[in-house]
Motif scaffolding. Sequence first.
Motif, mmCIF file in Angstrom:
data_model
loop_
_atom_site.group_PDB
_atom_site.id
_atom_site.type_symbol
_atom_site.label_atom_id
_atom_site.label_comp_id
_atom_site.label_asym_id
_atom_site.label_seq_id
_atom_site.Cartn_x
_atom_site.Cartn_y
_atom_site.Cartn_z
ATOM 1 N N THR A 331 42.954 6.677 -4.561
ATOM 2 C CA THR A 331 41.885 6.887 -3.576
ATOM 3 C C THR A 331 42.243 7.993 -2.599
ATOM 4 O OG1 THR A 331 42.841 5.158 -2.150
ATOM 5 C CG2 THR A 331 41.136 4.485 -3.725
ATOM 6 N N ALA A 332 43.409 8.614 -2.754
ATOM 7 C CA ALA A 332 43.839 9.661 -1.838
ATOM 8 C C ALA A 332 42.963 10.890 -2.002
ATOM 9 C CB ALA A 332 45.299 10.016 -2.083
ATOM 10 N N SER A 333 42.552 11.466 -0.888
ATOM 11 C CA SER A 333 41.769 12.694 -0.903
ATOM 12 C C SER A 333 42.714 13.885 -0.842
ATOM 13 C CB SER A 333 40.840 12.723 0.312
ATOM 14 O OG SER A 333 41.603 12.824 1.504
ATOM 15 N N PRO A 334 42.220 15.096 -1.151
ATOM 16 C CA PRO A 334 43.069 16.285 -0.991
ATOM 17 C C PRO A 334 43.643 16.400 0.413
ATOM 18 C CG PRO A 334 41.131 16.847 -2.267
ATOM 19 C CD PRO A 334 40.926 15.431 -1.781
ATOM 20 N N LEU A 335 42.851 16.041 1.434
ATOM 21 C CA LEU A 335 43.346 16.113 2.810
ATOM 22 C C LEU A 335 44.523 15.165 3.021
ATOM 23 C CD1 LEU A 335 43.248 17.026 5.728
ATOM 24 C CD2 LEU A 335 41.433 15.347 6.141
ATOM 25 N N GLU A 336 44.396 13.951 2.542
ATOM 26 C CA GLU A 336 45.489 12.986 2.702
ATOM 27 C C GLU A 336 46.745 13.453 1.980
ATOM 28 O OE1 GLU A 336 43.305 8.676 3.098
ATOM 29 O OE2 GLU A 336 43.109 9.741 1.186
ATOM 30 N N ILE A 337 46.576 14.079 0.820
ATOM 31 C CA ILE A 337 47.721 14.570 0.065
ATOM 32 C C ILE A 337 48.391 15.725 0.802
ATOM 33 C CG2 ILE A 337 48.409 15.697 -2.087
ATOM 34 C CD1 ILE A 337 46.130 14.146 -3.464
ATOM 35 N N VAL A 338 47.591 16.655 1.315
ATOM 36 C CA VAL A 338 48.125 17.819 2.020
ATOM 37 C C VAL A 338 48.820 17.409 3.316
ATOM 38 C CG1 VAL A 338 47.430 19.890 3.303
ATOM 39 C CG2 VAL A 338 46.560 19.500 1.000
ATOM 40 N N ARG A 339 48.339 16.352 3.955
ATOM 41 C CA ARG A 339 48.908 15.905 5.228
ATOM 42 C C ARG A 339 50.261 15.219 5.066
ATOM 43 N NH1 ARG A 339 45.439 15.034 9.707
ATOM 44 N NH2 ARG A 339 46.764 13.290 10.254
ATOM 45 N N SER A 340 50.722 15.016 3.863
ATOM 46 C CA SER A 340 52.001 14.350 3.621
ATOM 47 C C SER A 340 53.095 14.918 4.522
ATOM 48 C CB SER A 340 52.400 14.538 2.156
ATOM 49 O OG SER A 340 53.788 14.378 1.978
ATOM 50 N N PRO A 341 53.806 14.074 5.284
ATOM 51 C CA PRO A 341 54.861 14.574 6.174
ATOM 52 C C PRO A 341 55.927 15.393 5.451
ATOM 53 C CG PRO A 341 54.343 12.292 6.705
ATOM 54 C CD PRO A 341 53.599 12.617 5.434
ATOM 55 N N ALA A 342 56.302 14.974 4.244
ATOM 56 C CA ALA A 342 57.318 15.715 3.500
ATOM 57 C C ALA A 342 56.820 17.112 3.140
ATOM 58 C CB ALA A 342 57.716 14.950 2.244
ATOM 59 N N PHE A 343 55.551 17.220 2.744
ATOM 60 C CA PHE A 343 54.976 18.514 2.388
ATOM 61 C C PHE A 343 54.874 19.398 3.622
ATOM 62 C CE2 PHE A 343 51.063 21.111 1.420
ATOM 63 C CZ PHE A 343 51.668 21.928 0.469
ATOM 64 N N GLN A 344 54.415 18.836 4.738
ATOM 65 C CA GLN A 344 54.302 19.609 5.970
ATOM 66 C C GLN A 344 55.667 20.092 6.446
ATOM 67 O OE1 GLN A 344 51.492 20.675 7.614
ATOM 68 N NE2 GLN A 344 50.449 19.925 5.781
ATOM 69 N N GLY A 345 56.677 19.236 6.353
ATOM 70 C CA GLY A 345 58.016 19.659 6.736
ATOM 71 C C GLY A 345 58.531 20.786 5.863
ATOM 72 N N THR A 346 58.174 20.746 4.578
ATOM 73 C CA THR A 346 58.582 21.801 3.659
ATOM 74 C C THR A 346 57.884 23.122 3.984
ATOM 75 O OG1 THR A 346 59.016 20.204 1.895
ATOM 76 C CG2 THR A 346 58.662 22.487 1.227
ATOM 77 N N LEU A 347 56.587 23.063 4.320
ATOM 78 C CA LEU A 347 55.872 24.281 4.704
ATOM 79 C C LEU A 347 56.498 24.914 5.939
ATOM 80 C CD1 LEU A 347 52.094 23.349 4.234
ATOM 81 C CD2 LEU A 347 53.588 24.632 2.685
#
Length: 501
Positions: A331-347
Amino acid sequence: MEGEFKFHIDESQLAALRASAHLGDATTVRLEARYFDTKDAALSSRGIALRLRKEGDEWVQTVKARGDGPLDREEHNVQVDAPSPSVQPELHAGTKAGKRLLEALDSAEGPLEETYRTEIDRAIRNLQFDGGMVELALDTGKIVAHGGTEHEKQASVCELELELKEGPVTGLVEVATQWASKYGLVVNTVSKAERGERLLAAGWGRPAIKARPMVAPSGTRKFLKGPALQRAAVANCLAQILGNASEIVEGSDDETHVHQLRVGIRRLRTVLRELDALAPGAYDPVWEQPLVEVFRRLGELRDRDQAVQTIGAELLEAGAPSVDAPPQATTASPLEIVRSPAFQGTLIALMGFTAHPADSEAPDLAQASLGARGTRKYLHQRLRTLRKKVHKGAGRFEALSVDDQHSVRKRLKRLRFLAEFAAPAIQREAGDFLESLQPALSALGRLNDEHVASTLYREMADKDPKAWFGVGWLAARREASVKATKKALAKMQRAPRMRRV
């Protein structure tokens, strides 16, 4: 040029973030700004913003333009001594941002005019770190687009900026990582100026950002050395990733943003894998897993949608009965996936990596890095190796398993991306070579879509017998699709060799 991070703030975190922003030596200021452009959008279409902003009792004229990297912004400020000033572009002459502004105005149709305004309450706080300082700015308020009182449109503003004032970029990255982790911040490159432009054009959003060609700066050989090429390639990928991820954060539900975000991640993973040898140890191995996870989760959404929309439409044309696709397993949306803390920390870490000077590495890393000659030699070797592996798989494509056929596709994509990144260092023209790969890539992509659709329709057939039409139709196409793909791969084997510089 300034180094800064811009973040989207989730409404649930605003109260806590506001409290932290007002601690210590924090100050508050009311900012009222007027933005200008021409009728043909000569500035906004080039990523340039020109504004007059009232700061207390003073007016400051500012021009902003995109810099060379994800953290870079060209900016020039001039104090204007007048109670109600008019915009004066010539005040920025002699600066990088001013040059871009004046060049844009030279080809503009019509004069500058006020297009929208901002009314912002800003909380400012200095954050000290060992060896430097970061300025935190919490902005809340609104943007108002003009068009007469009856036609004014508004959009709220709620964002956090962290700008390096003193010290190394690594300090800024550390501060940004801490605040993003604590308050669930999400990197967002969409500026207030861009939001104002969107109010002027209802329904307008930034189109999906595709990969841009790698271009070496003129008059320098330094770019051809391993560390510099590494950072340039990462920055090139981040431009595509951040642009599309930011549109998702802004609320886009356009499938093309998801697709191009995945392309950007795949290209970045190619860089991390294939260019690591140019400066061994420069990449942090923890970057890989968050990229893999977001790529996989977005792929589950995108591949399924592609199967339902493209293959489903062809099935209906072939006379198949209508079948309702089952709900998504996730049920995860693209927004929820992009908001992942691990992904944001990597960016955040990757953006900092691109801004860190390539010649400031530790002595042991610098010693292991390749010079221009070693870089060209390594790239030629890797391209030859990848090409041989692709040709080997192509020669026995029909006998391969589905998984091995998919591996041929992934390897061919890696060859394509590596050729794009290597182009400035080892060849004059990549166009002919890259163009020769496209028919095979398209055929492999179509074969993959059919495989995904076949799996989906088999799952659907367990609950709805009408889906068996799709299962049979796709099974009947399988042999012809594999042969067509092999034929496209055979043509690719006659691709022109890449010419050396």
